[in-house]
Design an enzyme around this catalytic site. Structure first.
Site, short mmCIF file in Angstrom:
data_model
loop_
_atom_site.label_atom_id
_atom_site.label_comp_id
_atom_site.label_asym_id
_atom_site.label_seq_id
_atom_site.Cartn_x
_atom_site.Cartn_y
_atom_site.Cartn_z
N ASP A 100 47.77 64.11 12.39
CA ASP A 100 48.53 64.99 11.50
C ASP A 100 47.73 66.29 11.39
OD1 ASP A 100 46.43 64.42 9.78
OD2 ASP A 100 47.68 63.71 8.12
N HIS A 101 48.14 67.16 10.45
CA HIS A 101 47.44 68.45 10.29
C HIS A 101 45.99 68.24 9.89
CE1 HIS A 101 49.02 67.16 6.46
NE2 HIS A 101 48.12 67.93 5.84
N GLY B 267 45.10 56.68 6.19
CA GLY B 267 46.56 56.66 6.27
C GLY B 267 47.04 56.23 7.65
N HIS C 194 35.20 41.99 18.98
CA HIS C 194 35.74 40.87 18.20
C HIS C 194 37.22 41.00 17.88
CE1 HIS C 194 31.63 39.33 16.47
NE2 HIS C 194 31.61 39.49 17.78
N CYS D 139 43.53 61.50 11.20
CA CYS D 139 44.07 62.21 10.03
C CYS D 139 42.88 62.70 9.22
CB CYS D 139 45.04 61.33 9.23
SG CYS D 139 44.35 59.84 8.50
N GLY D 140 43.10 63.05 7.97
CA GLY D 140 41.99 63.57 7.18
C GLY D 140 40.89 62.54 6.98
N THR D 141 41.31 61.32 6.64
CA THR D 141 40.34 60.25 6.38
C THR D 141 40.33 59.15 7.43
OG1 THR D 141 42.01 59.04 5.14
CG2 THR D 141 40.58 60.53 3.87
N ARG E 23 36.51 32.63 21.20
CA ARG E 23 36.96 32.27 19.86
C ARG E 23 37.71 33.42 19.17
NH1 ARG E 23 31.72 33.89 19.52
NH2 ARG E 23 30.98 34.98 17.66
N HIS E 24 37.45 34.64 19.62
CA HIS E 24 38.12 35.79 18.99
C HIS E 24 39.58 35.91 19.42
CE1 HIS E 24 34.25 36.83 17.46
NE2 HIS E 24 33.75 36.86 18.68
C1 RB5 Z 1 46.60 64.98 4.50
O1 RB5 Z 1 46.26 65.84 3.46
C2 RB5 Z 1 45.87 63.66 4.34
O2 RB5 Z 1 46.37 62.99 3.23
C3 RB5 Z 1 46.01 62.83 5.59
O3 RB5 Z 1 45.51 63.54 6.67
C4 RB5 Z 1 45.27 61.51 5.60
O4 RB5 Z 1 43.94 61.67 5.25
C5 RB5 Z 1 45.92 60.39 4.93
O5 RB5 Z 1 45.40 59.27 4.90
#
Ligand code: RB5
Length: 140
Positions: free
Chosen positions: A9-10, A70, A98, A65-67, A132-133
């Site tokens: 995403d952005h 998501g 695994h 994505c940012g984190t 086993r995995h």
């Molecule tokens: C976008 O602002 C952010 O929410 C998205 O990139 C992501 O981190 C969601 O999990």
């Protein structure tokens, strides 16, 4: 090495482009399913695109994505997808050995590009151990 299906995403756009350049420099084929600029967009759309293509092609995918959170939540809604959100190289190795991870999720706002490329490299080059995995991933 199979083709890598990739999207962001952005919030992951810049890191996605760094990863694409790294993969191209290493002669790995990529399929970039977007997004194609930093306009705000919705990560579930891109997670779905990559998940469906990974399932139909048998290739592996990368979602940014940012984190990374998501994207991993969204991708793991598709049966047969084992998306792993990794912020360190040990997890990236174990996700392959695994869990036979078929999608790697990264967070541009969490993981710097140097570490992210190490994670990508290890995730790409580590084989599933099976044994086993295999039974355990069949239980998912
Ligand atoms: C976008 O602002 C952010 O929410 C998205 O990139 C992501 O981190 C969601 O999990």
């Amino acid at each position: 090495m199979t083709k890598i299906i990739i999207a962001s995403d952005h919030g992951g756009f810049k890191l996605k482009n760094i990863i694409i350049n790294y993969l191209k420099d290493n002669n790995i084929d990529i399929d970039d399913l977007g997004c194609y600029n930093e306009d705000s967009c919705d990560y579930p759309i891109y997670a779905e695109k990559v998940a469906k293509k990974v399932l139909e092609s048998g290739d592996r995918g990368i979602l940014v994505c940012g984190t990374g959170i998501g994207m991993s939540i969204a991708a793991n809604r598709f049966k047969g997808i084992r998306a792993s959100h990794c912020t360190d190289t040990f997890s990236a190795r174990m996700a392959r050995m695994h869990n036979n991870s078929n999608i790697l999720c990264l967070g541009e706002r969490i993981t710097g590009s140097g570490l992210a490329l190490d994670i990508v490299n290890i995730w790409l080059n580590t084989e599933f151990e099976g044994g086993r995995h295999q039974k355990r991933i069949e239980m998912l």
